[in-house]
Write an enzyme that holds these catalytic residues in place. Structure first.
Site, mmCIF file in Angstrom:
data_model
loop_
_atom_site.group_PDB
_atom_site.id
_atom_site.type_symbol
_atom_site.label_atom_id
_atom_site.label_comp_id
_atom_site.label_asym_id
_atom_site.label_seq_id
_atom_site.Cartn_x
_atom_site.Cartn_y
_atom_site.Cartn_z
ATOM 1 N N ASP A 1 0.853 -1.179 0.000
ATOM 2 C CA ASP A 1 0.000 0.000 0.000
ATOM 3 C C ASP A 1 0.890 1.231 0.000
ATOM 4 O O ASP A 1 2.041 1.161 0.461
ATOM 5 C CB ASP A 1 -0.919 0.015 1.232
ATOM 6 C CG ASP A 1 -2.237 0.728 0.962
ATOM 7 O OD1 ASP A 1 -2.204 1.963 0.740
ATOM 8 O OD2 ASP A 1 -3.293 0.074 0.972
ATOM 9 N N ASN B 1 -5.235 -5.267 -6.788
ATOM 10 C CA ASN B 1 -6.428 -4.522 -6.391
ATOM 11 C C ASN B 1 -6.241 -3.007 -6.420
ATOM 12 O O ASN B 1 -7.217 -2.265 -6.313
ATOM 13 C CB ASN B 1 -6.825 -4.979 -4.975
ATOM 14 C CG ASN B 1 -7.904 -4.140 -4.357
ATOM 15 O OD1 ASN B 1 -9.050 -4.169 -4.790
ATOM 16 N ND2 ASN B 1 -7.542 -3.354 -3.346
ATOM 17 N N TYR C 1 -10.966 6.484 -15.836
ATOM 18 C CA TYR C 1 -11.228 5.330 -14.982
ATOM 19 C C TYR C 1 -11.870 4.203 -15.790
ATOM 20 O O TYR C 1 -11.439 3.044 -15.711
ATOM 21 C CB TYR C 1 -12.131 5.747 -13.831
ATOM 22 C CG TYR C 1 -12.404 4.664 -12.815
ATOM 23 C CD1 TYR C 1 -11.438 4.312 -11.872
ATOM 24 C CD2 TYR C 1 -13.618 3.992 -12.782
ATOM 25 C CE1 TYR C 1 -11.684 3.318 -10.934
ATOM 26 C CE2 TYR C 1 -13.874 3.004 -11.855
ATOM 27 C CZ TYR C 1 -12.904 2.673 -10.929
ATOM 28 O OH TYR C 1 -13.154 1.679 -10.000
ATOM 29 N N LYS D 1 -10.246 0.499 -16.605
ATOM 30 C CA LYS D 1 -10.894 -0.709 -16.107
ATOM 31 C C LYS D 1 -11.310 -1.651 -17.243
ATOM 32 O O LYS D 1 -11.321 -2.872 -17.071
ATOM 33 C CB LYS D 1 -12.095 -0.351 -15.237
ATOM 34 C CG LYS D 1 -11.702 0.315 -13.914
ATOM 35 C CD LYS D 1 -10.767 -0.554 -13.077
ATOM 36 C CE LYS D 1 -10.531 0.010 -11.698
ATOM 37 N NZ LYS D 1 -9.632 -0.839 -10.866
ATOM 38 N N VAL E 1 -19.413 0.593 -4.112
ATOM 39 C CA VAL E 1 -19.077 -0.038 -2.844
ATOM 40 C C VAL E 1 -19.154 1.001 -1.719
ATOM 41 O O VAL E 1 -18.532 2.064 -1.795
ATOM 42 C CB VAL E 1 -17.664 -0.654 -2.883
ATOM 43 C CG1 VAL E 1 -17.334 -1.321 -1.546
ATOM 44 C CG2 VAL E 1 -17.560 -1.656 -4.028
#
Length: 248
Positions: A32, A74, A140, A144, A173
């Site tokens: 991270d 991720n 984005y 993706k 989410v």
């Protein structure tokens, strides 16, 4: 004990994935960029501060790994919320770099370890933005969509070595990251946060956002023996998105 590496694993969806894999009995490694978030991870995790889009940093992490059973690539950022003509090239490149190049670098360094072992599972985090066009989210959505193309290629290249690759497409989410998206989109469209929220929810059959744990559960399943013949698949965990923006 099987080992999983999760990029952007100290918060949000990645943290939920890490916790779910720990419960499933995996040795958990996370990367991270957020040092504070990493400091709050459980003592038993292997935590490394690294940008998923920085090859030197990712290579340094993988240099410490002698085997890897599961990769969850991720890492991602929301990028700018604006019309195409209002997006700066630097902002476009920054968004695409983290979302696409981050997945590429993780897969690049995981693939040799898994090929040597003759097994492995790679899960890339795409998005429902990789299934539809999204107004005001061009970089984005483009990144993706590309993540799905990368996954399909990985599945074909690595399948003969016993390695599977799949992509999860989360919908909206619940959490801080989505709250930022809602705020920026509300500002860009002259709407309230609640109006944007209801619009996202109304665009799904379930009329609801999803939880990070829903994504994590799917990641654990895709890594399991129960999914041993699941590869090259794009799996949406989104309550069935019918239309990414029912207001247009």
């Amino acid at each position: 004990m099987k080992r999983v590496l999760i990029t952007a694993g100290a918060g949000g969806i990645g943290r939920a994935m890490a916790e779910a894999f720990e419960v499933a009995g995996y040795e958990v490694w996370v990367t991270d960029v957020d040092a504070d978030a990493l400091s709050g991870c459980p003592a038993g995790w292997q935590c490394h501060q690294a940008s998923a889009a920085d090859e030197d940093q990712m290579a340094a992490v993988f240099a410490q790994i002698d085997r890897l059973d599961v990769l969850c690539a991720n890492a991602g950022v929301a990028g700018p919320t604006a019309l195409v003509e209002d997006i700066e090239l630097a902002d476009w490149r920054s968004c695409v770099s983290v979302n696409l190049e981050g997945a590429f670098l993780a897969a690049k360094y995981a693939a040799p370890l898994m090929k040597e072992a003759g097994r492995g599972a790679i899960t890339l985090t795409s998005s429902t933005a990789g299934l539809f066009g999204y107004p005001n989210r061009a970089p984005y959505a483009a990144a993706k969509w590309a993540v799905i193309g990368l996954m399909k290629t990985l599945a074909m290249e690595l399948g003969p070595f016993g390695v599977r690759a799949n992509a999860i497409c989360p919908g909206a989410v619940e959490g801080p990251r989505m709250e930022g998206v809602l705020a920026r989109e509300a500002d860009a469209k002259g709407m309230t946060r609640d109006e944007v929220y209801r619009g996202y929810a109304a665009g799904t059959s379930m009329r609801s956002f999803v939880e990070a744990s829903d994504i994590a559960d799917m990641a654990v399943f895709l890594a399991s023996d129960q999914a041993r013949m699941v590869s090259g698949q794009v799996i949406a965990v989104d309550g069935h998105t019918e239309n990414p923006d029912p207001r247009i």
